[in-house]
Design a protein around this motif. Structure first.
Motif, mmCIF file in Angstrom:
data_model
loop_
_atom_site.group_PDB
_atom_site.id
_atom_site.type_symbol
_atom_site.label_atom_id
_atom_site.label_comp_id
_atom_site.label_asym_id
_atom_site.label_seq_id
_atom_site.Cartn_x
_atom_site.Cartn_y
_atom_site.Cartn_z
ATOM 1 N N ILE A 60 119.784 20.342 -3.448
ATOM 2 C CA ILE A 60 119.010 19.187 -3.935
ATOM 3 C C ILE A 60 119.960 18.143 -4.524
ATOM 4 C CG2 ILE A 60 117.257 18.421 -5.597
ATOM 5 C CD1 ILE A 60 115.870 21.163 -5.188
ATOM 6 N N GLU A 61 120.981 18.627 -5.195
ATOM 7 C CA GLU A 61 121.980 17.695 -5.751
ATOM 8 C C GLU A 61 122.603 16.862 -4.621
ATOM 9 O OE1 GLU A 61 124.875 18.946 -9.041
ATOM 10 O OE2 GLU A 61 126.140 18.734 -7.265
ATOM 11 N N LYS A 62 122.983 17.554 -3.528
ATOM 12 C CA LYS A 62 123.564 16.850 -2.378
ATOM 13 C C LYS A 62 122.583 15.822 -1.824
ATOM 14 C CE LYS A 62 126.585 20.360 -0.465
ATOM 15 N NZ LYS A 62 126.493 21.521 0.402
ATOM 16 N N GLN A 63 121.300 16.276 -1.726
ATOM 17 C CA GLN A 63 120.244 15.401 -1.193
ATOM 18 C C GLN A 63 120.118 14.134 -2.063
ATOM 19 O OE1 GLN A 63 116.849 17.942 -0.883
ATOM 20 N NE2 GLN A 63 115.675 16.488 0.347
ATOM 21 N N CYS A 64 120.148 14.318 -3.387
ATOM 22 C CA CYS A 64 120.026 13.169 -4.303
ATOM 23 C C CYS A 64 121.218 12.229 -4.154
ATOM 24 C CB CYS A 64 119.956 13.633 -5.760
ATOM 25 S SG CYS A 64 118.424 14.440 -6.183
ATOM 26 N N LEU A 65 122.409 12.799 -4.098
ATOM 27 C CA LEU A 65 123.606 11.962 -3.999
ATOM 28 C C LEU A 65 123.612 11.188 -2.677
ATOM 29 C CD1 LEU A 65 126.307 14.335 -5.551
ATOM 30 C CD2 LEU A 65 125.125 12.435 -6.631
ATOM 31 N N ARG A 66 123.156 11.869 -1.612
ATOM 32 C CA ARG A 66 123.088 11.203 -0.315
ATOM 33 C C ARG A 66 122.099 10.017 -0.370
ATOM 34 N NH1 ARG A 66 121.575 15.354 2.879
ATOM 35 N NH2 ARG A 66 119.500 14.471 3.116
ATOM 36 N N LEU A 67 120.956 10.255 -1.031
ATOM 37 C CA LEU A 67 119.961 9.171 -1.146
ATOM 38 C C LEU A 67 120.517 8.006 -1.967
ATOM 39 C CD1 LEU A 67 116.602 11.088 -1.774
ATOM 40 C CD2 LEU A 67 117.191 9.685 0.188
ATOM 41 N N LEU A 68 121.263 8.339 -3.025
ATOM 42 C CA LEU A 68 121.824 7.271 -3.865
ATOM 43 C C LEU A 68 122.805 6.417 -3.056
ATOM 44 C CD1 LEU A 68 122.478 9.134 -7.260
ATOM 45 C CD2 LEU A 68 120.789 7.353 -6.845
ATOM 46 N N ILE A 69 123.607 7.075 -2.224
ATOM 47 C CA ILE A 69 124.602 6.334 -1.443
ATOM 48 C C ILE A 69 123.942 5.589 -0.284
ATOM 49 C CG2 ILE A 69 126.591 6.597 0.108
ATOM 50 C CD1 ILE A 69 127.384 8.986 -1.762
ATOM 51 N N LYS A 70 123.089 6.294 0.442
ATOM 52 C CA LYS A 70 122.513 5.691 1.645
ATOM 53 C C LYS A 70 121.459 4.629 1.349
ATOM 54 C CE LYS A 70 121.054 8.183 5.067
ATOM 55 N NZ LYS A 70 120.364 9.302 5.689
ATOM 56 N N GLN A 71 120.613 4.928 0.391
ATOM 57 C CA GLN A 71 119.466 4.032 0.173
ATOM 58 C C GLN A 71 119.662 3.089 -1.008
ATOM 59 O OE1 GLN A 71 117.074 3.857 2.276
ATOM 60 N NE2 GLN A 71 117.196 5.753 3.432
ATOM 61 N N GLN A 72 120.650 3.374 -1.862
ATOM 62 C CA GLN A 72 120.893 2.561 -3.056
ATOM 63 C C GLN A 72 119.578 2.196 -3.743
ATOM 64 O OE1 GLN A 72 123.530 -0.595 -1.762
ATOM 65 N NE2 GLN A 72 125.198 0.859 -1.570
ATOM 66 N N PRO A 73 118.837 3.221 -4.169
ATOM 67 C CA PRO A 73 117.508 2.949 -4.718
ATOM 68 C C PRO A 73 117.558 2.187 -6.044
ATOM 69 C CG PRO A 73 118.108 5.245 -5.070
ATOM 70 C CD PRO A 73 119.184 4.648 -4.220
ATOM 71 N N VAL A 74 116.514 1.426 -6.288
ATOM 72 C CA VAL A 74 116.358 0.736 -7.573
ATOM 73 C C VAL A 74 114.952 1.018 -8.097
ATOM 74 C CG1 VAL A 74 118.001 -1.127 -7.120
ATOM 75 C CG2 VAL A 74 115.639 -1.392 -6.395
ATOM 76 N N ALA A 75 114.704 0.548 -9.332
ATOM 77 C CA ALA A 75 113.394 0.644 -9.961
ATOM 78 C C ALA A 75 112.844 2.082 -9.914
ATOM 79 C CB ALA A 75 112.436 -0.369 -9.337
ATOM 80 N N ARG A 76 111.582 2.258 -9.488
ATOM 81 C CA ARG A 76 110.976 3.591 -9.525
ATOM 82 C C ARG A 76 111.737 4.580 -8.633
ATOM 83 N NH1 ARG A 76 106.305 6.742 -10.129
ATOM 84 N NH2 ARG A 76 105.171 5.187 -11.270
ATOM 85 N N ASP A 77 112.174 4.105 -7.463
ATOM 86 C CA ASP A 77 112.903 4.995 -6.549
ATOM 87 C C ASP A 77 114.152 5.547 -7.230
ATOM 88 O OD1 ASP A 77 111.057 4.367 -4.626
ATOM 89 O OD2 ASP A 77 112.285 2.793 -3.726
ATOM 90 N N PHE A 78 114.848 4.670 -7.939
ATOM 91 C CA PHE A 78 116.057 5.096 -8.657
ATOM 92 C C PHE A 78 115.681 6.111 -9.741
ATOM 93 C CE2 PHE A 78 118.735 4.550 -12.432
ATOM 94 C CZ PHE A 78 119.939 4.994 -11.913
ATOM 95 N N ARG A 79 114.585 5.824 -10.439
ATOM 96 C CA ARG A 79 114.179 6.735 -11.523
ATOM 97 C C ARG A 79 113.806 8.106 -10.960
ATOM 98 N NH1 ARG A 79 111.036 2.158 -13.345
ATOM 99 N NH2 ARG A 79 109.091 3.323 -13.114
ATOM 100 N N THR A 80 113.149 8.102 -9.793
ATOM 101 C CA THR A 80 112.743 9.382 -9.194
ATOM 102 C C THR A 80 113.971 10.215 -8.819
ATOM 103 O OG1 THR A 80 110.731 8.388 -8.327
ATOM 104 C CG2 THR A 80 111.439 10.438 -7.292
ATOM 105 N N VAL A 81 114.939 9.576 -8.160
ATOM 106 C CA VAL A 81 116.117 10.328 -7.710
ATOM 107 C C VAL A 81 116.945 10.791 -8.916
ATOM 108 C CG1 VAL A 81 118.229 10.239 -6.332
ATOM 109 C CG2 VAL A 81 116.178 9.115 -5.497
ATOM 110 N N SER A 82 117.129 9.891 -9.900
ATOM 111 C CA SER A 82 117.949 10.299 -11.053
ATOM 112 C C SER A 82 117.221 11.360 -11.878
ATOM 113 C CB SER A 82 118.355 9.103 -11.908
ATOM 114 O OG SER A 82 117.244 8.362 -12.284
ATOM 115 N N SER A 83 115.894 11.272 -11.966
ATOM 116 C CA SER A 83 115.134 12.305 -12.693
ATOM 117 C C SER A 83 115.276 13.654 -11.987
ATOM 118 C CB SER A 83 113.648 11.948 -12.764
ATOM 119 O OG SER A 83 113.470 10.765 -13.478
ATOM 120 N N ALA A 84 115.179 13.625 -10.642
ATOM 121 C CA ALA A 84 115.299 14.881 -9.880
ATOM 122 C C ALA A 84 116.659 15.521 -10.145
ATOM 123 C CB ALA A 84 115.116 14.611 -8.385
ATOM 124 N N LEU A 85 117.690 14.684 -10.221
ATOM 125 C CA LEU A 85 119.043 15.194 -10.498
ATOM 126 C C LEU A 85 119.110 15.895 -11.855
ATOM 127 C CD1 LEU A 85 121.729 12.550 -9.432
ATOM 128 C CD2 LEU A 85 121.752 14.982 -8.925
#
Lengths: 252, 217
Positions: free
Chosen positions: B61-86
């Protein structure tokens, strides 16, 4: 009345003929900070930017109402547009160096404002190129044509040219959209250094760029300023759903 | 109409993996309590092995989150969801550790001819499982009110732990011979109480994901 470094816009509307391009804009842009304008194409962000040095004056059918103050000066009530543009410099999307030498590009503005002495111009050229972090690259090529520089160098030269008249405010309209990542990085770094002396307002389609370099962000949509706030807040916790939908790519 | 279909699918997959990771820890907690109360040492051993599975989930899951951060560069709620999951996976991984620790302690009772598992232990275990399950559900279902319920339930957990402490002290006073087992049970109660705290941490991230403000409870 003196030009300051903050911009205050109150109840501003702008029409291109019948088209209402800016609708009741109220915004306070702080001094010596970087403010980014974001929003989809046609939302009015570049139009507002151009109001700050009256670039829209030349557009046929353009009607502007409301108050635009830079420091104490209400810029649409002054007749001295030259003085305004001495204080408010601009950098465009496409690098547009004049077809002349590097030296003459930088000296162009100061000469227009009456500086003729070579020693003084030499000092301005050196200072401007140093501020734009280009002096070492260009000090031996000052007499070469600016058109021979790379795209990234040309754009930084345009920034140096804007700096030559020591503006209090620098407007940038998508200044890196035509540049590679390294040139973009150099310009972003430069913006961070320039804000110690000037207010920067930048229009960008690159949201990562807005998050990286700006202190404040304004989101525009269909002529409205939907949300304006600290960049950290806009990109982590926007208050308006339209902002959220746009920045997360769910707009439409 | 959403224009980030693939990203939305990846976020759903991330949440699904989080739920699966959590289900393993719930199973571990339930089995660790059963192993303890029924003196099933094989079951206790299987809980210890399951901890590896939780660690694997955490890494993936950590890998999945890091991949999403790099590939999708999420902001706002998306960013909060990925960072919360981490952040949440760290708590879930620790919950797995606590369940494995309980099972490891259960194995220390092997030599004891007989012992009575105090009534409060299964009760605390049941509450811990419920809190963890509802904490993850509150995150996945984006429900801050459910998170508030879990946070409230932690008071009940703390009360049970305090009560257990009193009972243990009393027991040792009455019969010092049982001090060794009483201390082992005390440690188990502490692990369960800590699991409650991890569930509260997860709920803090649920609330952050909704409000954008991280408040420590």
């Amino acid at each position: 009345m003196e030009y300051g470094q903050n911009i205050s816009v109150k109840q501003a509307d702008l029409y291109y003929g019948d088209f209402h391009a800016l609708k009741n804009i109220n915004i306070e842009i702080p001094a010596k900070k970087i403010t980014a304008f974001i929003g989809p194409s046609g939302c009015g962000k570049s139009t507002l930017l151009k109001c700050f040095n009256r670039m829209n004056d030349l557009v046929e059918g353009c009607k502007i109402t409301g108050e635009f103050k830079i420091g104490e000066v209400d810029i649409y009530k002054t007749n001295d547009v030259n003085a305004l543009r001495k204080n408010v410099g601009m950098v465009f999307q496409k690098p547009n160096p004049f077809p002349m030498s590097v030296y003459d590009n930088i000296a162009y503005g100061p000469r227009t404002f009456g500086i003729k002495k070579r020693a003084q111009l030499d000092e301005i050229v050196e200072r401007s190129l140093k501020q734009a972090a280009m002096w070492d690259e260009l000090k031996d090529r000052l007499n070469k044509s600016a058109l021979g520089l790379s795209g990234g160098q040309q754009q930084r030269l345009c920034i140096a040219r804007a700096l030559s008249i020591s503006p209090k405010i620098i407007l940038m309209d998508e200044p890196t959209s035509a540049l590679d990542p390294i040139s973009t990085g150099k310009i972003e770094e430069l913006c961070g250094e320039l804000k110690e002396q000037a207010t920067i307002v930048i229009v960008t389609h690159n949201m990562q760029q807005a998050t990286r370099i700006s202190d404040k962000t304004g989101f525009f949509l269909l002529g409205d300023l939907v949300e304006f706030g600290d960049t950290d807040q806009i990109f982590t916790n926007p208050k308006n759903e339209k902002t959220e939908n746009y920045i997360t790519g769910r707009f439409g | 109409m959403t224009v980030r279909k693939i990203f939305d699918e990846e976020l759903s997959e991330l949440k699904l993996q989080l739920v699966k990771m959590c289900r393993v820890t719930e199973e571990m907690m339930a089995d660790s309590i059963t192993a303890l109360t029924q003196r099933d040492y094989e079951l206790a051993q299987s809980v210890v092995y399951l901890d590896k599975k939780v660690d694997e989930y955490e890494m993936n899951i950590e890998k999945q989150c890091l991949r999403l951060l790099i590939k999708q560069q999420p902001v706002a709620r998306d960013f909060r969801t990925v960072s919360s999951a981490l952040k949440i996976i760290t708590d879930v991984e620790r919950i797995g550790d606590q369940a494995a620790d309980i099972s490891a302690l259960t194995s220390s009772f092997k030599e004891e001819k007989s012992f009575d598992c105090p009534d409060l232990i299964p009760k605390m275990g049941e509450l811990a499982i419920k809190m963890v399950k509802e904490a993850i559900n509150s995150f996945v279902n984006e429900n801050p009110f459910a998170a508030d319920d879990v946070i409230k339930a932690d008071d009940e957990m703390d009360d049970m732990f305090d009560e257990f402490k009193k009972q243990t002290v009393e027991k040792i006073k009455q019969n010092s011979q049982c001090a060794d087992t009483a201390i082992l049970f005390m440690m188990i109660a502490k692990y369960l109480e800590r699991i409650g705290d991890h569930a509260v941490n997860i709920c803090e991230w649920t609330k952050y994901n909704e409000s954008g403000v991280h408040v420590k409870v």
